[in-house]
Design a protein around this motif. Sequence first.
Motif, short mmCIF file in Angstrom:
data_model
loop_
_atom_site.label_atom_id
_atom_site.label_comp_id
_atom_site.label_asym_id
_atom_site.label_seq_id
_atom_site.Cartn_x
_atom_site.Cartn_y
_atom_site.Cartn_z
N MET A 1 0.85 -1.07 -0.10
CA MET A 1 0.00 0.07 0.00
C MET A 1 0.75 1.23 0.10
O MET A 1 1.90 1.23 0.87
N ARG A 3 -0.86 4.47 -0.32
CA ARG A 3 -1.58 5.37 0.29
C ARG A 3 -2.78 5.00 1.02
O ARG A 3 -3.50 3.76 0.67
N LEU A 4 -3.23 5.46 2.05
CA LEU A 4 -4.25 5.09 2.92
C LEU A 4 -5.40 6.18 3.10
O LEU A 4 -4.74 7.36 3.46
N ARG A 91 -6.81 -0.48 12.78
CA ARG A 91 -5.60 -0.36 12.48
C ARG A 91 -5.19 -2.03 12.02
O ARG A 91 -4.70 -2.14 11.03
N VAL A 94 -6.52 -2.55 8.40
CA VAL A 94 -5.44 -1.88 7.72
C VAL A 94 -4.26 -2.73 7.54
O VAL A 94 -3.74 -2.88 6.31
N GLU A 98 -2.82 -4.47 3.97
CA GLU A 98 -1.69 -3.34 3.43
C GLU A 98 -1.05 -3.74 2.38
O GLU A 98 -0.48 -3.10 1.56
N CYS A 103 -3.72 1.54 -3.01
CA CYS A 103 -4.48 2.79 -2.37
C CYS A 103 -5.69 1.98 -1.68
O CYS A 103 -6.52 1.42 -2.29
N VAL A 104 -5.67 2.15 -0.40
CA VAL A 104 -6.59 1.28 0.62
C VAL A 104 -7.58 2.63 1.27
O VAL A 104 -7.04 3.47 1.84
N TYR A 120 -2.07 8.01 13.61
CA TYR A 120 -1.04 7.97 12.89
C TYR A 120 -0.20 9.41 12.85
O TYR A 120 1.08 9.62 12.47
N VAL A 148 2.17 6.29 2.40
CA VAL A 148 2.78 5.34 3.31
C VAL A 148 3.91 4.81 2.60
O VAL A 148 4.12 4.29 1.46
N PRO A 154 2.89 5.51 7.79
CA PRO A 154 1.92 6.43 6.98
C PRO A 154 2.51 7.88 7.41
O PRO A 154 2.98 8.35 8.78
#
Length: 165
Positions: A1, A3-4, A91, A94, A98, A103-104, A120, A148, A154
């Motif tokens: 990943m 981007r979050l 979390r 995630v 990951e 992008c999640v 974060y 990330v 992140p």
Amino acid sequence: MHRLILMRHAEAEARAPQGGGDIDRPLSARGRAEAAAMGRALAARGFKPDLALVSEATRTQQTWQQVRDTFGPVETQIIEHLYDADARTLRTEVEINEDTGGCVLVLAHNPGIHQLAVDYLVESAASVSVLEKFSGGFPTASCAIFSVDAAGRPSFEGWLTPSAL
């Protein structure tokens, strides 16, 4: 990943339809408009999720329907335990996902989504001015966006709220 995106559901009706509980509350007309606007704002900035992790609540699923309409097909998981989940549960989800997408997007509820964003921010040593942005809460349909790094850490990339669009 790489981007979050942490997103809170859009504004919901105060009550569920007769016989329903909190989990059944639908979006208000304002909420549908907020969610659609946020979808357009994310797309305009190039923030298209590859995977969406969505709470099972009616309001989160309806928020995602409005946002997803901007992007087209996105892998979506409706996850029961994201309903009213705390930051630790979010979390964990995630971290489990990951490696699933570049992008999640996590679409859930306060206070968990707000607390995870603040966690974060603190962990990434965000500036005082960034932390102050989050001191007033996490408004409906808002998104906290994090890049990330390769180690899974992140760092704050952006904050979108319906009132700022």
